[in-house]
Design a protein around this motif. Structure first.
Motif, PDB file in Angstrom:
ATOM      1  N   THR A  11       0.832  -1.200   0.000  1.00 20.88           N
ATOM      2  CA  THR A  11       0.000   0.000   0.000  1.00 20.88           C
ATOM      3  C   THR A  11       0.870   1.255   0.000  1.00 20.88           C
ATOM      4  N   LEU A  12       0.459   2.209  -0.823  1.00 19.24           N
ATOM      5  CA  LEU A  12       1.098   3.527  -0.856  1.00 19.24           C
ATOM      6  C   LEU A  12       0.146   4.535  -0.233  1.00 19.24           C
ATOM      7  N   GLU A  13       0.703   5.420   0.574  1.00 24.05           N
ATOM      8  CA  GLU A  13      -0.055   6.527   1.135  1.00 24.05           C
ATOM      9  C   GLU A  13       0.761   7.781   0.881  1.00 24.05           C
ATOM     10  N   LYS A  14       0.214   8.699   0.114  1.00 26.73           N
ATOM     11  CA  LYS A  14       0.933   9.907  -0.283  1.00 26.73           C
ATOM     12  C   LYS A  14       2.285   9.535  -0.894  1.00 26.73           C
ATOM     13  N   ASN A  15       2.281   8.536  -1.756  1.00 27.71           N
ATOM     14  CA  ASN A  15       3.468   8.025  -2.475  1.00 27.71           C
ATOM     15  C   ASN A  15       4.551   7.459  -1.561  1.00 27.71           C
ATOM     16  N   GLN A  16       4.205   7.121  -0.322  1.00 28.48           N
ATOM     17  CA  GLN A  16       5.139   6.485   0.610  1.00 28.48           C
ATOM     18  C   GLN A  16       4.629   5.081   0.914  1.00 28.48           C
ATOM     19  N   LYS A  17       5.545   4.130   0.998  1.00 25.89           N
ATOM     20  CA  LYS A  17       5.165   2.764   1.338  1.00 25.89           C
ATOM     21  C   LYS A  17       4.734   2.720   2.796  1.00 25.89           C
ATOM     22  N   VAL A  18       3.568   2.119   3.053  1.00 31.00           N
ATOM     23  CA  VAL A  18       3.059   1.963   4.412  1.00 31.00           C
ATOM     24  C   VAL A  18       2.607   0.520   4.608  1.00 31.00           C
ATOM     25  N   GLY A  19       2.600   0.108   5.854  1.00 24.19           N
ATOM     26  CA  GLY A  19       2.154  -1.249   6.163  1.00 24.19           C
ATOM     27  C   GLY A  19       3.133  -2.293   5.669  1.00 24.19           C
ATOM     28  N   VAL A  20       2.665  -3.524   5.624  1.00 26.40           N
ATOM     29  CA  VAL A  20       3.512  -4.649   5.223  1.00 26.40           C
ATOM     30  C   VAL A  20       3.534  -4.783   3.703  1.00 26.40           C
ATOM     31  N   TRP A  21       4.731  -4.795   3.156  1.00 22.63           N
ATOM     32  CA  TRP A  21       4.953  -5.018   1.728  1.00 22.63           C
ATOM     33  C   TRP A  21       5.593  -6.380   1.537  1.00 22.63           C
ATOM     34  N   GLU A  22       5.207  -7.054   0.454  1.00 15.73           N
ATOM     35  CA  GLU A  22       5.834  -8.321   0.071  1.00 15.73           C
ATOM     36  C   GLU A  22       6.756  -8.059  -1.110  1.00 15.73           C
ATOM     37  N   TYR A  23       7.927  -8.720  -1.081  1.00 15.26           N
ATOM     38  CA  TYR A  23       8.903  -8.618  -2.165  1.00 15.26           C
ATOM     39  C   TYR A  23       9.152 -10.013  -2.709  1.00 15.26           C
ATOM     40  N   TYR A  24       9.279 -10.116  -4.033  1.00 14.22           N
ATOM     41  CA  TYR A  24       9.316 -11.412  -4.698  1.00 14.22           C
ATOM     42  C   TYR A  24      10.571 -11.643  -5.519  1.00 14.22           C
ATOM     43  N   SER A  25      10.862 -12.917  -5.716  1.00 17.32           N
ATOM     44  CA  SER A  25      11.811 -13.388  -6.714  1.00 17.32           C
ATOM     45  C   SER A  25      11.089 -14.487  -7.476  1.00 17.32           C
ATOM     46  N   TYR A  26      11.768 -15.049  -8.460  1.00 17.42           N
ATOM     47  CA  TYR A  26      11.152 -16.098  -9.264  1.00 17.42           C
ATOM     48  C   TYR A  26      12.074 -17.291  -9.379  1.00 17.42           C
ATOM     49  N   ALA A  27      11.507 -18.468  -9.206  1.00 18.16           N
ATOM     50  CA  ALA A  27      12.252 -19.716  -9.359  1.00 18.16           C
ATOM     51  C   ALA A  27      12.493 -19.963 -10.846  1.00 18.16           C
ATOM     52  N   ALA A  28      13.397 -20.886 -11.153  1.00 20.49           N
ATOM     53  CA  ALA A  28      13.730 -21.213 -12.544  1.00 20.49           C
ATOM     54  C   ALA A  28      12.484 -21.630 -13.332  1.00 20.49           C
ATOM     55  N   ASN A  29      11.501 -22.244 -12.661  1.00 27.12           N
ATOM     56  CA  ASN A  29      10.284 -22.681 -13.354  1.00 27.12           C
ATOM     57  C   ASN A  29       9.254 -21.554 -13.494  1.00 27.12           C
ATOM     58  N   GLY A  30       9.605 -20.327 -13.052  1.00 24.37           N
ATOM     59  CA  GLY A  30       8.719 -19.181 -13.180  1.00 24.37           C
ATOM     60  C   GLY A  30       7.816 -18.955 -11.979  1.00 24.37           C
ATOM     61  N   GLU A  31       7.898 -19.829 -10.984  1.00 26.30           N
ATOM     62  CA  GLU A  31       7.066 -19.697  -9.796  1.00 26.30           C
ATOM     63  C   GLU A  31       7.497 -18.482  -8.973  1.00 26.30           C
ATOM     64  N   GLN A  32       6.513 -17.677  -8.570  1.00 22.71           N
ATOM     65  CA  GLN A  32       6.778 -16.503  -7.741  1.00 22.71           C
ATOM     66  C   GLN A  32       7.041 -16.950  -6.307  1.00 22.71           C
ATOM     67  N   ILE A  33       8.112 -16.406  -5.700  1.00 22.62           N
ATOM     68  CA  ILE A  33       8.505 -16.764  -4.343  1.00 22.62           C
ATOM     69  C   ILE A  33       8.586 -15.488  -3.510  1.00 22.62           C
TER      70      ILE A  33
END
Length: 176
Positions: A20-42
């Motif tokens: 969530t962005l509030e006034k263009n600032q990140k607030v609350g819990v953010w999730e960050y991802y990478s991708y496995a070789a098979n394309g699965e989001q982690i």
């Protein structure tokens, strides 16, 4: 009648992050991802930007050089490895600022430069050093870019104690 205050919040989801962005600032819990070789989001990291706390990070079983006692640096597994806030993909955005040195290009020098630096107990970085170089201006360029990476790190931990950690960041120079 009392005025109603409406906060401008919006959800932002990209291939690498969601939150969530509030006034263009990140607030609350953010999730960050990478991708496995098979394309699965982690999910690699969950960070609470409001509280300034790491909520989750993907386990990392590699050993790091850490200051386990004052003045004593030891290769050791960490309870929590240091993490760049925003995950590996946010860190990769800084690495992408790499410019191929003209001298290296004319000599067709390619390879990997590794820059090491210390992440202290507050998540700030210092003591940048070339750990492995290839010359022809590539080492200096990798060092220049590495120094632009902000001190947005969650420090490494042994148990519940934050410890200074030497982190190594690779930079690949490849001609197209």
């Amino acid at each position: 009648m009392l005025p109603i205050l409406v906060l401008a919040q919006r959800q932002r989801t990209t291939k690498w992050e969601s939150g969530t962005l509030e006034k263009n600032q990140k607030v609350g819990v953010w999730e960050y991802y990478s991708y496995a070789a098979n394309g699965e989001q982690i999910v690699t990291q969950k960070y609470d930007h409001t509280a300034g706390k790491l909520v989750y990070c993907r386990p990392d079983d590699k050993e790091y050089l850490a200051e386990t006692e004052p003045g004593k640096w030891t290769n050791t597994p960490l309870t929590q490895a240091p993490w760049f806030i925003g995950g590996h993909e946010a860190l990769a955005a800084y690495i992408a600022k790499l410019k191929y040195p003209a001298q290296a290009e004319s000599r067709e020098v390619q390879g990997r430069v590794v820059v090491g630096f210390v992440i202290d107990t507050l998540g700030q970085v210092s003591d940048h050093k070339i750990m492995r170089g290839i010359g022809s201006g590539c080492d200096e360029e990798a060092l220049r870019v590495c120094r632009t990476v902000p001190g947005n790190w969650v420090p490494g931990r042994i148990g519940s104690r934050a410890v200074p950690v030497r982190y190594e960041l690779p930079f690949t120079f490849r001609l197209h």
